[in-house]
Design an enzyme around this catalytic site. Structure first.
Site, PDB file in Angstrom:
ATOM      1  CD  GLU A 271      -2.771  -1.469   2.302  1.00 49.47           C
ATOM      2  OE1 GLU A 271      -2.681  -0.722   3.280  1.00 49.47           O
ATOM      3  OE2 GLU A 271      -3.487  -2.476   2.284  1.00 49.47           O
ATOM      4  CB  CYS A 305      -2.079   6.977   2.000  1.00 46.99           C
ATOM      5  SG  CYS A 305      -3.371   5.922   2.661  1.00 46.99           S
TER       6      CYS A 305
HETATM    7  P1  NAD Z   1       8.384   5.163   4.401  1.00 47.38           P
HETATM    8  O1  NAD Z   1       8.304   4.408   3.126  1.00 47.38           O
HETATM    9  O2  NAD Z   1       9.427   6.174   4.562  1.00 47.38           O
HETATM   10  O3  NAD Z   1       8.557   4.166   5.637  1.00 47.38           O
HETATM   11  C1  NAD Z   1       7.645   3.128   5.874  1.00 47.38           C
HETATM   12  C2  NAD Z   1       8.344   2.018   6.640  1.00 47.38           C
HETATM   13  O4  NAD Z   1       9.312   1.412   5.804  1.00 47.38           O
HETATM   14  C3  NAD Z   1       9.074   2.471   7.894  1.00 47.38           C
HETATM   15  O5  NAD Z   1       8.853   1.529   8.907  1.00 47.38           O
HETATM   16  C4  NAD Z   1      10.533   2.472   7.448  1.00 47.38           C
HETATM   17  O6  NAD Z   1      11.434   2.275   8.498  1.00 47.38           O
HETATM   18  C5  NAD Z   1      10.528   1.283   6.513  1.00 47.38           C
HETATM   19  N1  NAD Z   1      11.608   1.263   5.526  1.00 47.38           N
HETATM   20  C6  NAD Z   1      12.227   2.306   4.931  1.00 47.38           C
HETATM   21  N2  NAD Z   1      13.164   1.863   4.060  1.00 47.38           N
HETATM   22  C7  NAD Z   1      13.126   0.505   4.098  1.00 47.38           C
HETATM   23  C8  NAD Z   1      13.839  -0.538   3.438  1.00 47.38           C
HETATM   24  N3  NAD Z   1      14.787  -0.284   2.525  1.00 47.38           N
HETATM   25  N4  NAD Z   1      13.543  -1.825   3.732  1.00 47.38           N
HETATM   26  C9  NAD Z   1      12.569  -2.113   4.632  1.00 47.38           C
HETATM   27  N5  NAD Z   1      11.880  -1.176   5.298  1.00 47.38           N
HETATM   28  C10 NAD Z   1      12.131   0.118   5.032  1.00 47.38           C
HETATM   29  O7  NAD Z   1       6.917   5.784   4.599  1.00 47.38           O
HETATM   30  P2  NAD Z   1       6.427   6.771   5.749  1.00 47.38           P
HETATM   31  O8  NAD Z   1       7.092   8.094   5.520  1.00 47.38           O
HETATM   32  O9  NAD Z   1       6.560   6.085   7.051  1.00 47.38           O
HETATM   33  O10 NAD Z   1       4.863   6.906   5.425  1.00 47.38           O
HETATM   34  C11 NAD Z   1       4.327   7.834   4.540  1.00 47.38           C
HETATM   35  C12 NAD Z   1       4.096   7.194   3.187  1.00 47.38           C
HETATM   36  O11 NAD Z   1       3.248   6.069   3.328  1.00 47.38           O
HETATM   37  C13 NAD Z   1       3.374   8.105   2.197  1.00 47.38           C
HETATM   38  O12 NAD Z   1       3.953   7.950   0.938  1.00 47.38           O
HETATM   39  C14 NAD Z   1       1.947   7.568   2.192  1.00 47.38           C
HETATM   40  O13 NAD Z   1       1.221   7.839   1.030  1.00 47.38           O
HETATM   41  C15 NAD Z   1       2.192   6.111   2.369  1.00 47.38           C
HETATM   42  N6  NAD Z   1       0.991   5.448   2.910  1.00 47.38           N
HETATM   43  C16 NAD Z   1       0.232   4.668   2.065  1.00 47.38           C
HETATM   44  C17 NAD Z   1      -0.933   4.061   2.536  1.00 47.38           C
HETATM   45  C18 NAD Z   1      -1.813   3.238   1.646  1.00 47.38           C
HETATM   46  O14 NAD Z   1      -2.718   2.598   2.151  1.00 47.38           O
HETATM   47  N7  NAD Z   1      -1.579   3.220   0.347  1.00 47.38           N
HETATM   48  C19 NAD Z   1      -1.304   4.242   3.865  1.00 47.38           C
HETATM   49  C20 NAD Z   1      -0.513   5.046   4.692  1.00 47.38           C
HETATM   50  C21 NAD Z   1       0.644   5.640   4.209  1.00 47.38           C
HETATM   51  O1  6OD Z   2      -8.731   2.405   6.478  1.00 48.77           O
HETATM   52  C1  6OD Z   2      -7.830   1.626   6.162  1.00 48.77           C
HETATM   53  O2  6OD Z   2      -7.977   0.394   6.204  1.00 48.77           O
HETATM   54  C2  6OD Z   2      -6.564   2.152   5.694  1.00 48.77           C
HETATM   55  N1  6OD Z   2      -5.641   1.247   5.300  1.00 48.77           N
HETATM   56  C3  6OD Z   2      -6.351   3.471   5.698  1.00 48.77           C
HETATM   57  C4  6OD Z   2      -5.205   4.091   5.196  1.00 48.77           C
HETATM   58  C5  6OD Z   2      -4.929   5.368   5.512  1.00 48.77           C
HETATM   59  C6  6OD Z   2      -3.761   5.984   4.999  1.00 48.77           C
HETATM   60  O3  6OD Z   2      -3.193   6.912   5.514  1.00 48.77           O
END
Ligand code: NAD
Ligand code: 6OD
Length: 503
Positions: A271, A305
């Site tokens: 995600e 997100c």
């Molecule tokens: P991030 O990708 O920086 O980090 C997420 C996790 O990945 C952290 O636990 C980090 O330590 C780990 N990580 C980083 N590099 C890694 C590697 N090389 N190998 C393994 N693990 C690694 O994301 P963030 O800044 O924590 O979160 C924000 C991002 O998440 C935004 O881009 C947002 O859109 C996305 N997001 C998506 C959804 C969705 O459902 N699509 C939901 C929430 C957040």
């Molecule tokens: O509602 C959910 O199940 C879900 N995964 C939400 C994601 C939110 C992102 O910031």
């Protein structure tokens, strides 16, 4: 150390004591063998909250061994009914310790207490109950197969746990997003190793206490804190004892993870990021569209997100919409979690504040009209050291501008006018991302027509972030791989085995 509240990061009686966030491996709170740790600071005022253990290869190895032993031991022998009952107890214990979870998440993220109490923490508990019930109620398939001798064959499918699941989490809704994966993974009979975001160690650690309190066998739920590259995150994704990785985070982190999982051919569920459009038609219920768009732009300080950083508004209501959104944005109350009436918290960290402010500067440099915001609010006392930014609205930029193309993950949006439906759809789809869209219109035919044409995993019509956990959830294009939710979570967290019986 198991069941020692201070081990899990809960503040001891003497207030303001620094927290110590330990790993939770095989039912025990432990430090890193190498003695490495990092700081956790408050988003609200940048004060030191505590130290987080940084896991390395030894901690990942220990967690994988514990998880495998749990699968071969009591956890693997439990019936679905027993497992489901235990997960209901997990949810009930989270609810019993509601205040601790709210406090831990507020400390980590700085977001308003009301949002924790009404949405993020209850959803954390619900994720265990819903998936326990889904698992109990989904059938497998069977076929009667004709054979030349006329006796036939019966084919039926067995659903078995996949094994040890690595769960890598972001910081923006820590408990909700972690349990959204841990709930179904455990309901399906797997054991998990959670790597929480380095920014939000609190609730994942606290959940270890909950698991012990309700009698989840040791090794089923493990937490290894750490960073990404060359740290716990990378070691988890590369470990050959891990059967699958479920990840929520940035698209470029997903790309790094997929490379690291490729050697062992591990299954992934991703995600990822988004740059979601809100499409507001002139025939919408105007007040509802403003109210919904306020949430989709500013909830969680824009760190959702599914949020809408690109708004497309039909020209006849463009000026009225911009003026109304500006007035509402300027009425938001910025402040710390506990303050009454606050609906805008800080960004997660100084690093993220720098990133968001760099986009505020780019918008200005690229010629945006700054409708409101664009800077850092004046905060009193120690709060001036926190990661605050103003809610910000821009207009007037071409579709090539950075703030229209790149995910910012802050409390901001650009608003573009459009003249016809086809134009709106074209602009909404002109992005590498494909996570969600919100459509605001009172024309039912248009609503369905547009929903079918936007290239995203989730479309809301006249609402936003209204969730039913049985529905497919995930992103198209660079916003993800796979779907979770309801039976789709079962598809990811189990293997289907076919058994063919010659009759
Ligand atoms: P991030 O990708 O920086 O980090 C997420 C996790 O990945 C952290 O636990 C980090 O330590 C780990 N990580 C980083 N590099 C890694 C590697 N090389 N190998 C393994 N693990 C690694 O994301 P963030 O800044 O924590 O979160 C924000 C991002 O998440 C935004 O881009 C947002 O859109 C996305 N997001 C998506 C959804 C969705 O459902 N699509 C939901 C929430 C957040
Ligand atoms: O509602 C959910 O199940 C879900 N995964 C939400 C994601 C939110 C992102 O910031």
């Amino acid at each position: 150390m198991a069941n020692d509240p201070s081990a899990a990061g809960a503040p001891p009686a003497a207030a303001a004591a620094l927290k110590s966030f330990k790993h939770f491996i095989n039912g025990e709170f432990v430090d890193s063998k190498g003695g490495k740790s990092f700081e956790k600071r408050s988003p609200a005022d940048n004060t030191l909250i505590g130290h987080v253990q940084e896991g390395g290869q030894p901690e990942i190895d220990a967690a994988v061994a514990a998880a495998k032993a749990a699968m071969e031991g009591p956890w693997g022998r439990m019936s679905i009914d027993e497992r489901a009952a235990l997960l209901h107890k997990v949810a009930d214990e989270i609810t019993r310790r509601f205040g601790d979870f709210v406090a831990a998440e507020m400390a980590d993220t700085g977001q308003p207490k009301s949002m924790m109490e009404h949405a993020f923490i209850p959803r954390g508990a619900a994720n265990f109950k819903i998936f326990a019930d889904v698992v109990k109620n989904v059938a497998t398939e069977s076929f009667m197969t004709p054979t030349p001798d006329g006796a036939g064959a019966l084919n039926y499918a067995l659903r078995v746990p996949k094994g040890v699941i690595g769960v890598i989490c972001p910081w923006n809704a820590p408990l909700l997003l972690m349990t959204w994966k841990v709930g179904p993974a455990m309901a399906c009979g797997n054991a998990v190793i959670v790597k929480p975001s380095e920014e939000t160690p609190g609730t994942a650690t606290l959940l270890g206490e909950v698991m012990n309190a309700v009698g989840v066998p040791k090794g089923v739920y493990n937490v290894v804190h750490g960073l990404g590259p060359n740290s716990a995150g990378e070691f988890l994704t590369k470990h050959e004892g891990v059967a699958a990785i479920t990840f929520t985070g940035e698209t470029r982190t997903g790309a790094a993870i997929i490379k690291n999982t490729s050697d062992g051919i591990r299954d992934v569920s991703f995600e990822l990021g988004g740059k979601n459009a809100g499409l507001i038609f002139a025939d919408c219920d105007f007040d509802a569209a403003i109210e919904g768009t306020m949430r989709s732009v500013f909830l969680n300080c824009g760190q959702v997100c599914l949020g809408t950083e690109r708004l497309y508004v039909e020209r006849p209501i463009f000026d009225k919409f911009v003026a109304a959104l500006k007035a509402k944005a300027e009425a938001l109350k910025t402040g710390p979690s506990e303050e009454k009436g606050v609906n805008l918290g800080p960004l997660i960290s100084k690093e993220h504040q720098t990133k968001v402010l760099s986009y505020y500067a780019k918008a200005k440099a690229e010629g945006a009209t700054i409708v409101t915001g664009g800077g850092v609010p004046e905060m009193p006392g120690a709060l001036a050291n926190g990661s605050w930014v103003q809610p910000t609205i821009w207009t007037g930029l071409p579709e090539t501008a950075s703030v229209i193309r790149e995910e910012i993950f802050g409390p901001c949006c650009h608003i573009t006018p459009f003249d016809d439906e086809a134009d709106a759809i074209r602009m909404a789809n002109d992005t590498k991302y494909g996570l969600s869209t919100a459509i605001w219109t009172s024309n039912l035919s248009r609503a369905h027509r547009v929903a079918a044409k936007v290239e995203v995993g989730i479309t809301w019509i006249n609402s936003w972030f209204l969730r039913d956990l049985r529905t497919p959830f995930g992103g198209s294009k660079q916003s993800g791989i796979g779907r979770e939710g309801g039976v789709h979570s079962l598809e990811f967290y189990t293997e289907l085995r076919n058994v063919c019986v010659k009759l």
